[in-house]
Enzyme design. Structure first.
Site, PDB file in Angstrom:
ATOM      1  N   ASP A   1     -36.211  25.774   4.934  1.00 26.68           N
ATOM      2  CA  ASP A   1     -37.149  24.831   4.337  1.00 26.68           C
ATOM      3  C   ASP A   1     -36.834  23.444   4.882  1.00 26.68           C
ATOM      4  O   ASP A   1     -35.660  23.068   5.003  1.00 26.68           O
ATOM      5  CB  ASP A   1     -36.989  24.795   2.823  1.00 26.68           C
TER       6      ASP A   1
ATOM      7  N   SER B   1     -28.672  18.891   6.425  1.00 28.34           N
ATOM      8  CA  SER B   1     -28.635  18.540   7.837  1.00 28.34           C
ATOM      9  C   SER B   1     -29.727  19.234   8.610  1.00 28.34           C
ATOM     10  O   SER B   1     -30.861  19.297   8.157  1.00 28.34           O
ATOM     11  CB  SER B   1     -27.281  18.774   8.479  1.00 28.34           C
TER      12      SER B   1
ATOM     13  N   HIS C   1     -31.803  31.098   7.171  1.00 31.56           N
ATOM     14  CA  HIS C   1     -32.104  32.520   7.308  1.00 31.56           C
ATOM     15  C   HIS C   1     -32.437  32.879   8.756  1.00 31.56           C
ATOM     16  O   HIS C   1     -32.627  32.008   9.599  1.00 31.56           O
ATOM     17  CB  HIS C   1     -33.263  32.880   6.378  1.00 31.56           C
TER      18      HIS C   1
END
Length: 320
Positions: A90, A254, A147
């Site tokens: 995200d 980050s 992911h």
């Protein structure tokens, strides 16, 4: 003048000690004070706690527990088309596009070296010359687990010590080779789309970088490059991860950089700098795929909230 001061502070401030202090504080159990800090953070950054498995902020014993909170299984549907690679995190797209021989776009008018990003590993760099890349920035409001874009066999992990510059619009425009200077963990995978690198980049206040196969990679920060390798395919000791599976996480935020081999994948046409990303949505397709893939449209309110939280957005830009 203000920007000059902010930039000077990036070089002057003791970033390592600030990062250690932040990591120490975020790991402490402080009861009501921890809950207060989390509540203020949620309010300021407009974090959507309805997506979390534990929406009650009282459920988190430390700030780190809150920061790496797992999401409900249904909030990030995975595109299961085998020809589609999905977004790993995200956040917001910082830059994406073609790798021009050894050059990767950092910001408009500013490139950095692929080989430098890979800590001088020219053999690994050769895998990705003239390929493609995508750089995703995770803002403080985002889910901070990373992911897999596709199925992969882990072949190599390299820890590269480095600086801890903040990642924002100002540093991207003014700190040469920003991502090749900051601390990072390089993960190389064999995939059905050729070799793929997924790189977790540190920054100021990023307390730690972890992977699911090795736990905490940093800290400790020992100042030396470390390298681990694993066998291919079905060999004993190999590590396989599935598309959409968690592979790592940041304790405080980050950047994730993906590198793809030439002639293997095509980045989704509608993605551009400052596009909002959600795990499981299309990032790229196999070059031989016949059908185009597009990310699901996001509500304007969500896009505005993400842009407000992202320091990649220039203060002078229209964030709406």
């Amino acid at each position: 003048m203000l920007n000059d001061l902010k930039l000077s502070l990036q070089y002057i401030l003791p970033k390592l000690w600030l990062t250690r202090l932040a990591g120490w504080g975020a790991s402490k159990r402080a009861g009501w004070l921890t809950k207060l800090v989390i509540d203020l953070f949620v309010k300021y950054y407009k974090v959507d706690m309805k997506e979390a498995q534990k929406p009650d902020t009282a459920a988190y014993r430390t700030f780190n527990d809150f920061f790496v909170r797992p999401l409900r299984d249904d909030v990030r549907p995975l595109n299961t088309d085998p020809n589609v690679l999905v977004m790993p995190a995200d956040g917001v797209i910082s830059q994406l596009g073609a790798i021009e021989n050894d050059k990767i776009l950092q910001a408009k008018g500013h490139d950095y070296s692929l080989e430098a990003l890979l800590a001088g590993n020219y053999q690994m760099a050769d895998l990705f010359r003239n390929g493609s890349f995508a750089t995703t920035y995770l803002s403080p409001r985002d889910y901070h687990r990373v992911h897999m874009p596709c199925n992969g066999i882990l072949r190599e992990m390299i820890y590269v010590p480095g600086d801890l510059f903040s990642v924002n619009h100002l540093t991207a425009q003014n700190v040469p080779n920003l991502f090749a200077r900051n601390e990072r963990v390089i993960c190389l995978f064999d995939t059905e789309f050729g070799p793929m690198a997924q790189i977790l980049v540190g920054a100021t206040i990023v307390g730690s970088i972890e992977t699911v196969w090795s736990g905490t990679v940093t800290p400790p920060r020992e100042g030396i490059i470390k390298r681990w390798t694993w066998p291919a395919g079905d060999n004993e000791g190999s590590i396989a991860l599935l598309k959409g599976q968690e592979m790592g996480r940041f304790k405080l935020g980050s950047t994730v950089i993906n590198l793809f081999a030439p002639g293997q994948v095509k980045l989704v046409d509608t993605l551009q700098s400052l596009s909002v990303t959600k795990i499981g949505q299309p990032l790229a397709t196999a070059v031989e795929a016949t059908a185009a893939a597009e990310p699901a449209p996001l509500p304007e309110e969500e896009i505005r909230a993400e842009h407000r939280a992202s320091p990649l957005v220039d203060d002078k830009q229209d964030q709406g």
